[in-house]
Design an enzyme around this catalytic site. Structure first.
Site, PDB file in Angstrom:
ATOM      1  N   LYS A 193      -2.775   8.541  33.327  1.00  0.00           N
ATOM      2  CA  LYS A 193      -3.022   8.061  34.683  1.00  0.00           C
ATOM      3  C   LYS A 193      -1.871   8.372  35.633  1.00  0.00           C
ATOM      4  O   LYS A 193      -2.042   8.412  36.843  1.00  0.00           O
ATOM      5  CB  LYS A 193      -3.338   6.573  34.658  1.00  0.00           C
TER       6      LYS A 193
HETATM    7  C1  PLP Z   1      -7.842   5.090  31.404  1.00  0.00           C
HETATM    8  C2  PLP Z   1      -7.698   5.621  30.034  1.00  0.00           C
HETATM    9  C3  PLP Z   1      -8.754   6.312  29.390  1.00  0.00           C
HETATM   10  C4  PLP Z   1     -10.112   6.486  30.013  1.00  0.00           C
HETATM   11  O1  PLP Z   1     -10.094   7.345  31.131  1.00  0.00           O
HETATM   12  P1  PLP Z   1     -11.355   7.450  32.094  1.00  0.00           P
HETATM   13  O2  PLP Z   1     -10.938   8.360  33.192  1.00  0.00           O
HETATM   14  O3  PLP Z   1     -11.634   6.053  32.569  1.00  0.00           O
HETATM   15  O4  PLP Z   1     -12.479   7.996  31.296  1.00  0.00           O
HETATM   16  C5  PLP Z   1      -8.500   6.838  28.132  1.00  0.00           C
HETATM   17  N1  PLP Z   1      -7.302   6.667  27.510  1.00  0.00           N
HETATM   18  C6  PLP Z   1      -6.298   6.004  28.095  1.00  0.00           C
HETATM   19  C7  PLP Z   1      -5.015   5.845  27.347  1.00  0.00           C
HETATM   20  C8  PLP Z   1      -6.433   5.470  29.372  1.00  0.00           C
HETATM   21  O5  PLP Z   1      -5.414   4.804  29.939  1.00  0.00           O
END
Ligand code: PLP
Length: 463
Positions: free
Chosen positions: A112
């Protein structure tokens, strides 16, 4: 570049406007009115670019004339300086044709950061020009909150309030948020669960009258278009590293809200030769079910070892549905209105076409632990539980063993020590140096009751 709503009934926006908007006024999600497309020659010409330079090539058509070239280049160069590996998104080889794309080298150890480090800087850039302040408000069960706080802590024109469920996020995840002590960062621990936090945030967006005059709330969850945009870049980066555009590729993506994998879908439409996208889910398999039987239906939420994928609805799936239904906003509006109270059966032809690109698997906690253990015991590489679901799903779904399968590693294993412990390997997940003293740092947060009025009054008093 213009942006339109998936429900066909909201004003068109430019990039600056879409950045400052959450949901469209008709309840839909914003998507680009048309996608930039790159030729194979053009893509091949990017092979030697540094990450931030490639990011400029991929992102600039989406930004259009909202930011002059020189400014955008400098924002992007600054954004990825906060990452701790010189490759930004390094590739690790697991097997002859199987690769891990490490997306956890950013400040909060989850993918993220790629989007939220950029989002904070973009917001600050526009707000400075407008001489305006905004308030970011969000709810988190873990990774989003810390990445958003880290992305905004140095922004002069942003106050950020992040709600988390008191005593219900892991200590590492809480401390990654609450040890950020800048004056514009407010952590609120709500006496309730994650859904309670989200309900307060949603209600606050609907009624923003508690804010001082001239202020507005901005959303940083993955309905924000800029987050998806930033994530398209690393698909191109990995593809170029492994021989695209001459070579076709497959990606396996640990998926919750369908944001990350939707970025891969866009990369394909923009010209990267992706032949397969694997939707990796845990026991919360709403997406695996819709891919299998064409019915989109909520079920109860399960707690798993990969908590960032624990969701019962995938909000960004609506963006794919919009394309599958030939961008018919009226049709999506009707479907999503039905989905508010009921499951929906999707068009068979549309789903058959989706299945030519997407496949899916649901990986439970036992399989997750066994992949973590197997990978560690065989080659000494430690996967986090989310990435482990990606590895397993990639293997289960692989349609062509002769093309590279790239698994997106979405988090660093040290963020999820419980899963590593349960995998019974002879090692611990160690924090990288910049977070090694996390457990000793001073924390600051405010515990508040589960009450929108109390939360809004608290926010008003801080602003
Ligand atoms: C947010 C997150 C996901 C999922 O991502 P999306 O874009 O919501 O599909 C997967 N793994 C981790 C570690 C995350 O923080």
């Amino acid at each position: 570049m213009k942006y339109i709503s998936t429900r066909g009934n909201a004003p068109e926006l430019n990039f600056e406007q879409v950045l400052l908007t959450g949901l469209a006024s008709d309840g839909g999600l914003y998507v680009p009115a048309s996608l930039p497309e790159f030729s194979a020659d053009q893509i091949a010409g990017w092979a030697s670019l540094a990450y931030h330079e490639l990011a400029f090539e991929v992102i600039s058509p989406f930004v259009g004339d909202c930011i002059p070239e020189e400014d955008l280049r400098s924002i992007l160069s600054d954004t990825y300086k906060s990452f701790s590996h010189p490759a930004i998104a390094p590739l690790i080889q697991l097997d002859r044709n199987e690769w891990i794309l490490e997306l956890f080298q950013g400040p909060t150890l989850a993918f993220k950061d790629f989007a939220l480090q950029l989002l904070g800087r973009l917001l600050d850039y526009f707000l400075k020009k407008r001489n305006q302040r905004v308030v970011i408000m969000g709810a988190t069960s873990g990774d989003t909150g810390s990445a958003a706080i880290e992305g905004c802590r140095h922004c002069d024109n942003i106050d950020i309030f992040i709600l988390h469920p008191n005593n219900r996020v892991s200590e590492v995840q809480r401390r990654q948020m609450t040890t950020v002590l800048e004056d514009n960062v407010y952590n609120i621990a709500i006496e309730g669960n994650f859904d309670d936090c989200q309900d307060i945030v949603k209600a606050s967006f609907r009624d923003q009258s508690f804010l001082p005059d001239g202020m507005q709330l901005v959303a940083v969850n993955s309905i924000n278009w800029a987050r998806i945009m930033a994530q398209i870049v690393y698909y191109f980066y990995a593809g170029l590293s492994l021989g695209s555009p001459a070579k076709t590729m497959a990606f396996s993506v640990p998926t919750g809200n369908f944001g990350d994998i939707f970025a891969g879908y866009l990369a394909k439409k923009m010209g990267l030769p992706i032949n397969q996208l694997v939707i990796a889910t845990n026991k919360n398999n709403v997406l695996h079910r819709v891919m299998t039987d064409s019915v989109y239906a909520r079920t109860e939420l399960h707690q798993t070892l990969s908590p960032s994928m624990d969701i019962s609805v995938s909000s960004n799936f609506e963006r794919l549905m919009f394309d599958l239904y030939d961008r018919d906003g009226d049709c999506i509006r009707h479907l999503m209105e039905t989905f508010n109270t009921d499951s929906i059966a999707l068009n068979d032809d549309a789903m058959a076409s989706a299945r030519t690109l997407f496949s899916s698997a649901s990986v439970d906690d036992a399989a997750t632990c066994s992949i973590i253990a197997k990978t560690f015991n065989e080659i000494g590489y430690m996967l986090d539980p989310h990435s482990a679901t990606g590895v397993e799903a990639g293997r289960l779904c692989n349609r062509n063993p002769d093309q590279p399968m790239v698994v997106l590693a979405t988090a660093h294993p040290a963020k999820f020590p419980d899963a590593i412990e349960q995998s019974n390997i002879d090692a611990e997940a160690k924090m990288p140096p910049h977070l090694s003293d996390l457990l000793e740092r001073e924390e600051r947060f405010t515990v508040l009751p589960c009450d929108k009025g109390v939360v809004n009054t608290f926010m008003h008093d801080q602003l």
